[in-house]
Enzyme design. Structure first.
Site, mmCIF file in Angstrom:
data_model
loop_
_atom_site.group_PDB
_atom_site.id
_atom_site.type_symbol
_atom_site.label_atom_id
_atom_site.label_comp_id
_atom_site.label_asym_id
_atom_site.label_seq_id
_atom_site.Cartn_x
_atom_site.Cartn_y
_atom_site.Cartn_z
ATOM 1 C CE1 TYR A 91 106.461 -4.001 6.181
ATOM 2 C CE2 TYR A 91 105.413 -5.996 5.469
ATOM 3 C CZ TYR A 91 105.563 -5.143 6.039
ATOM 4 O OH TYR A 91 104.628 -5.135 7.184
ATOM 5 N NE ARG A 143 108.655 -5.150 10.960
ATOM 6 C CZ ARG A 143 107.596 -3.978 10.379
ATOM 7 N NH1 ARG A 143 107.034 -3.019 11.434
ATOM 8 N NH2 ARG A 143 107.037 -5.433 9.963
ATOM 9 C CE1 TYR A 145 99.170 -11.947 8.525
ATOM 10 C CE2 TYR A 145 100.588 -10.397 7.510
ATOM 11 C CZ TYR A 145 99.153 -10.707 7.737
ATOM 12 O OH TYR A 145 98.433 -9.668 7.965
ATOM 13 N NE ARG A 205 96.663 -8.117 13.068
ATOM 14 C CZ ARG A 205 97.450 -8.083 11.388
ATOM 15 N NH1 ARG A 205 97.736 -7.187 10.723
ATOM 16 N NH2 ARG A 205 97.201 -9.502 10.808
ATOM 17 C CD GLU A 217 98.699 0.348 6.772
ATOM 18 O OE1 GLU A 217 99.456 -0.308 5.591
ATOM 19 O OE2 GLU A 217 99.742 0.555 7.313
#
Length: 357
Positions: A163, A170, A224, A237, A344
């Site tokens: 990830y 990305r 983050y 979000r 999730e």
């Protein structure tokens, strides 16, 4: 004449999606529906018509095969044309573009300028570079929603979790195409683990940009700290878009995270409740940002990913307490982006049509 990117034509097309449970052999006929943008199937071992070729417009996600035996259909009221661009297969109307890309991770060359990057990082960067190039070329600046399925998402290779490799690639593509969080160009997104095979990404874009919405209970993912990897996850979000006749809300994959830290480790019921509390906070923030278009939890349709499908009764009981029984909820088994997350939940409002069939 192609409308300007942020224009709201009086005859703007409408966007619909639904969940369907087609009878055996019915997917090819679904793929020929008028206005179809795409079909996502989470079934394994799909076989097409005739020579076994997959019918046009159908994308199969390589999950474990556990979950509701449903397909996800996206449609529009406008005429649709099909096309390809590099490794992308897409369908588009005047106002919308829906596409997918699947890249075999092991087969990719080294990264830019001859630098040797982990193959998954290369795959993520290449996938997003192609997506942005396609949207730029055809004039769909608004990347509204994107779904990522990362093979063995919690696995480690080249000294880094998959990830985290994906996040580097990305983010590099976002930066290369000048899509920065400060410019509100970050879409709603989800990233789940697939069992094997390629990196798969599918996405929805429009002529009009969405408004990024953040969660006051959480740090924005793109801020983050580095303990979560060299590059932060690049998504908002939620995203809210005004299409004239429709006001659509896309809520990203949402988990039991407060600030930037996982909460309720090992307790799937508490994680489900915290995830829904975060969704409620995003809905409240959307109602503040998009005045005049109120939403609540009962307006949403949900897709729920479970790390262990044996947790389904527990999670279903929690959601049954929190939302109306009429709310469509689609359950699937998939690994989550953090190894300590058990569930999730993503959600959408303003586009659901037809419920479950």
């Amino acid at each position: 004449m192609t409308p300007r990117a942020n224009a709201l034509p009086t005859d703007a097309g409408e966007l619909y999606y639904s969940y369907a449970r087609p009878a055996d052999g019915a997917l090819p006929s679904l793929s020929r529906q008028k206005g179809l943008l795409g079909i996502i199937t989470f079934q394994t071992g799909f076989v097409g018509e005739g020579d076994g070729a997959k019918p046009e417009g159908i994308l199969q996600i390589p999950l474990s095969g556990r979950g509701d035996d449903l397909c996800e259909l996206w449609k529009t009221t406008q005429p649709v044309l099909a096309g390809t661009f590099g490794d992308i297969t897409y369908r588009c109307s005047r106002d919308f573009l829906f596409g997918s890309i699947a890249l075999a991770v092991a087969d990719l060359p080294a990264g830019n300028h001859g630098l040797i990057h982990p193959p998954l990082q290369n795959a993520a960067e290449l996938a997003y570079q192609q997506i942005f190039s396609l949207l730029d070329r055809h004039g769909y600046p608004g990347l509204l929603r994107i779904w990522n399925f990362v093979p063995d998402i919690n696995g480690v290779s080249h000294g880094l979790e998959h990830y985290r490799q994906f996040n580097i690639g990305r983010q590099d593509a976002f930066l290369a195409h000048n899509r920065l969080p400060s410019r509100q160009n970050i879409p709603a997104a989800s990233a789940l683990g697939s069992v094997d095979g390629p990196l798969v990404v599918y996405f929805l874009a429009a002529r009009r940009n969405s408004v990024a919405v953040e969660n006051p209970r959480q740090i924005s993912a793109y801020h983050y700290p580095q303990e979560y990897g060299p590059s932060s996850p690049t998504f908002s979000r939620a995203g809210w878009v005004d299409l004239g006749q429709q006001k659509i809300l896309f809520i990203s994959g949402t988990a039991s995270i407060i600030g930037h830290q996982t909460r309720h480790g090992g307790n799937v019921a508490a994680q489900a409740r915290e995830s829904m509390a975060n969704i409620a906070a995003v809905v409240a923030e959307t109602n503040r940002v998009a005045a005049g278009s109120p939403y609540d939890l009962n307006d949403l349709s949900y897709k729920v990913y479970l790390r262990q499908f044996t947790d389904l009764p527990i999670v279903r009981a929690e959601l049954d307490r929190l939302v109306t029984p009429k709310a469509p909820i689609f359950y699937l088994q998939a690994d989550i982006c953090r190894a300590d997350l058990l569930v999730e939940i993503e959600a959408t409002a303003g586009v659901l049509h037809g419920g479950m069939a």
